[in-house]
Design a protein around this motif. Structure first.
Motif, short mmCIF file in Angstrom:
data_model
loop_
_atom_site.label_atom_id
_atom_site.label_comp_id
_atom_site.label_asym_id
_atom_site.label_seq_id
_atom_site.Cartn_x
_atom_site.Cartn_y
_atom_site.Cartn_z
N THR A 43 0.84 -1.19 0.00
CA THR A 43 0.00 0.00 0.00
C THR A 43 0.88 1.25 0.00
N GLY B 274 -3.31 10.64 -14.46
CA GLY B 274 -3.36 9.38 -13.72
C GLY B 274 -4.06 8.26 -14.48
N SER C 90 3.10 1.68 -6.15
CA SER C 90 3.52 2.70 -5.19
C SER C 90 5.02 2.64 -4.93
N ARG D 126 6.80 3.98 -8.08
CA ARG D 126 6.70 5.44 -8.13
C ARG D 126 7.68 6.08 -7.16
N GLY E 31 -5.10 0.13 -1.55
CA GLY E 31 -3.72 0.54 -1.29
C GLY E 31 -3.46 2.02 -1.47
N CYS E 32 -4.48 2.78 -1.76
CA CYS E 32 -4.34 4.23 -1.97
C CYS E 32 -3.43 4.51 -3.16
N ALA E 33 -3.50 3.63 -4.16
CA ALA E 33 -2.55 3.75 -5.26
C ALA E 33 -3.20 3.89 -6.64
N ASP F 277 -5.21 12.54 4.08
CA ASP F 277 -3.83 12.80 4.48
C ASP F 277 -2.99 13.09 3.22
N GLU F 278 -1.72 13.33 3.42
CA GLU F 278 -0.88 13.79 2.31
C GLU F 278 -0.75 12.73 1.21
N ILE F 279 -0.68 11.48 1.62
CA ILE F 279 -0.52 10.40 0.64
C ILE F 279 -1.79 10.28 -0.21
N GLU F 280 -2.93 10.34 0.44
CA GLU F 280 -4.20 10.27 -0.30
C GLU F 280 -4.34 11.47 -1.23
N MET G 297 -2.03 13.09 -2.75
CA MET G 297 -1.18 12.92 -3.93
C MET G 297 -1.82 11.97 -4.94
N ASP H 84 -4.67 13.78 -6.55
CA ASP H 84 -4.22 14.80 -7.50
C ASP H 84 -4.15 14.24 -8.92
N MET H 85 -3.86 12.94 -9.02
CA MET H 85 -3.74 12.31 -10.33
C MET H 85 -5.09 11.82 -10.86
N GLN I 209 -9.99 4.75 1.77
CA GLN I 209 -9.36 5.33 2.95
C GLN I 209 -10.39 5.72 4.01
#
Ligand code: HEM
Ligand code: FES
Lengths: 435, 108
Positions: A126, A368, A384, A387, B46-48, B68-71, B73, B76-77, B90
């Motif tokens: 993850t 994306g 992930s 990246r 996986g937030c990916a 949060d910051e990871i989510e 990012m 953003d895509m 999440q």
């Protein structure tokens, strides 16, 4: 703006030829595929490549349709038909005799079996888990970037692929898997040997040489597993040896060997290829290298840069699937058992999806939605991690070096002969250290 | 209470109500198990991948909080991002979310 795309240059080896006379088995087309893909998309988006014996799927839309329908398009059968193509029985025999067994790839499978295996791996990859690895990986990469910049500082030619991209990805995998550096050096050879099994460019002699490498790899994995069975450690081999699924079932020995093998290999060539592409682009687009340097502390920019790099120069060119019934795709009727090659790279260059696809543009609204990692149930599990590795590589390198240039003419670059990836083999370059 | 209600609005406007969403599960898991159109969850939470993107009804935004910051990012895509965008993988369900309403974002 095609200056860094040799594929679009005058070297085009096939302009004017009818599609029927062209094949992805041609090493020149493999090296410079851009206009071939474009011809496919505009003339026959689902096209039978007779020499390869596969249907090439080139349009973004058809690629996504196919990947989102795993019942009609089997990953397992596509992969198995591709694997060691032409020499499978002999290949299998060598592995059974000298490599501890033939272990079919558990992850290259179809639901519901695939769902169970995949769940087991997902937790380790993850975005949040990967973020926790970043400081450790930054240290490894910074070290390598220092050495690389040092060596280049005296005007020496350095090899961006062999001296940066490959050692970097290997160091990361060793760290993750708990493999020591000595064995790490063999990983590069092992990767090449595995990737060759789906590359379709193997003759019998190279099949035998590759099979021996894979025996070596499997014997290594089996020894590592025995070691972790006795003394568990904090690494991914231990995790897999001791893993059980949600319903409490344990992985079989053969499944565990195949998954460890997949994780050592799947992220290796692919990520190294991406970092090789990064260096190539920095060497051939100085304005972009400057833009990267100016934005190196902006994490939003950095993420977008990495994503656009993957769209613009996708490491994985084509993977196989197979129809499980008669069907139709992009207006083309397909029989049951049609062997498909999904051209991710062509999907990323589809002009109906990405405006001016040959332009490197970190500001794209639909950045994306590229397919460099695939989509659907087989979407890359390591996305992930990949990246982050590319991100850290770009950051640590551009902070240290400038005036990056190729040390050979662009058309002398060598690409690996394979239908599976689009990989620069060696990248001689010159660069200066920032002071 | 170990189950809550979630109201999903699919991209074509269809409203689907799930009455028995388990606390502690993610909203993405619930959506997939109930066949909500447009929530694919390719990366398994996986937030990916951003294929689980939803717009949280403004009345419920305070309850779910910010990414949060990871989510952020990953979002953003995603494209078509709004101030109330979240990745449903999440969102871990808690009892305060009983009755929450979300709209599925279009896949770009
Ligand atoms: C830039 C680097 C990478 C690229 C471009 C890439 C690309 C891909 C693609 C295109 C697929 C197949 C999707 C399909 O079947 O349609 C895939 C699957 C996979 N990748 Fe990656 N990959 C990368 C890095 C990694 C890393 C770092 C790992 C793990 C360590 C990894 C592990 C896997 C695995 C296990 C699968 C199989 C997933 C499944 O079938 O369910 N990859 N990758
Ligand atoms: S399921 Fe992939 S980001 Fe939510």
């Amino acid at each position: 703006m095609n200056s860094s795309q040799p594929s679009a240059g005058s070297a085009c080896p096939y302009s004017g030829k009818p599609l029927a006379d062209l094949s992805l088995t041609d090493p020149l087309i493999q090296a410079y595929p851009t206009s071939f893909y474009q011809t496919l998309r505009s003339e026959e988006p689902v096209h039978f490549d007779a020499k390869l014996g596969m249907w090439l799927v080139s349009r973004y839309e058809d690629i996504v349709t196919l990947l989102r329908d795993p019942d009609t398009y089997s990953d397992k059968h596509g992969y198995e038909a591709q694997y060691a193509s032409g020499y499978f029985e002999e290949f299998k025999e060598i592995l059974e005799r000298e490599g501890g067994g033939f272990f079919s790839d558990a992850i290259k499978s179809d639901p519901p079996y695939h769902t169970r295996i995949r769940k087991l791996l997902e937790k380790a990859f993850t975005a949040h888990r990967v973020k926790a690895l970043e400081p450790g990986i930054t240290k490894i990469v910074a070290d390598l970037a220092d050495k690389f910049a040092e060596k280049a500082a005296n005007g020496n030619v350095v090899d961006g692929v062999k001296e940066f991209a490959i050692p970097l990805t290997i160091a990361v995998i060793c760290e993750q898997m708990g493999i020591d550096q000595y064995n790490g050096e063999k990983i590069s050879r092992w990767s090449v040997a595995i990737t060759a099994q789906i590359g379709r460019m193997q003759n019998r002699e190279s099949m035998i040489a590759n099979a021996k490498e894979i025996c070596d790899l499997q014997n290594f994995i089996i020894a590592q597993m025995k070691d972790r069975e006795q003394s568990p450690r904090e690494d991914m081999i231990s995790d897999l040896v001791h893993a059980s699924t949600e319903d409490g079932e344990k992985l079989t020995f053969a499944e565990a060997v195949s998954l460890i093998r997949a994780l050592i290999i799947a992220g290796n060539d692919t990520t190294a290829t991406a970092i090789g592409n990064l260096l190539f682009i920095l060497a051939t687009k100085p304005e972009l290298a400057q833009e990267l340097y100016d934005n190196v502390e902006d994490s939003r920019y950095m993420n977008r840069f990495v994503e656009e790099l993957l769209r613009y120069a996708p490491p994985v060119r084509g993977l196989a699937k197979m129809t499980t019934c008669e069907t139709e795709l992009g207006g083309q009727k397909l029989p049951k058992g049609a062997h498909m090659l999904v051209l991710y790279a062509s999907g990323n260059a589809d002009e109906t999806r990405f405006e001016c696809p040959q332009q490197f543009d970190t500001g794209r609204g639909n950045l994306g939605s590229h397919v460099a990692f695939g989509v659907g149930i087989h979407r890359c599990i390591g996305a992930s991690l990949a990246r982050m590795e590319i991100n850290v590589a770009a950051k640590e390198l551009i902070k240290r070096v400038k005036n990056i240039k190729l040390a050979i003419p662009m058309d002398e670059l060598k690409y690996q002969p394979t239908v599976a990836t689009h990989t620069i083999e060696s990248l001689p370059m010159l660069l200066e250290r920032r002071v | 209470m170990s189950e809550i209600k979630i109201i999903f609005i699919e991209t074509d406007g269809t409203e689907k109500i799930v009455e028995n969403a388990k606390l502690g599960a993610t909203m993405m898991d619930v959506a997939r198990a109930n066949g909500i159109d447009g929530i694919l969850g390719d990366c398994g939470g996986g937030c990916a991948c951003a294929t689980c993107h939803v717009y949280v009804d403004p009345a419920w935004q305070a309850v779910v909080g910010n990414p949060d910051e990871i989510e952020e990012m990953t979002l953003d895509m995603a494209g078509e991002v709004q101030a109330n965008s979240r990745l449903s993988c999440q969102l871990v369900l808690n009892s305060e979310m009983d009755g929450i309403k979300v709209t599925v974002a279009p896949l770009v």
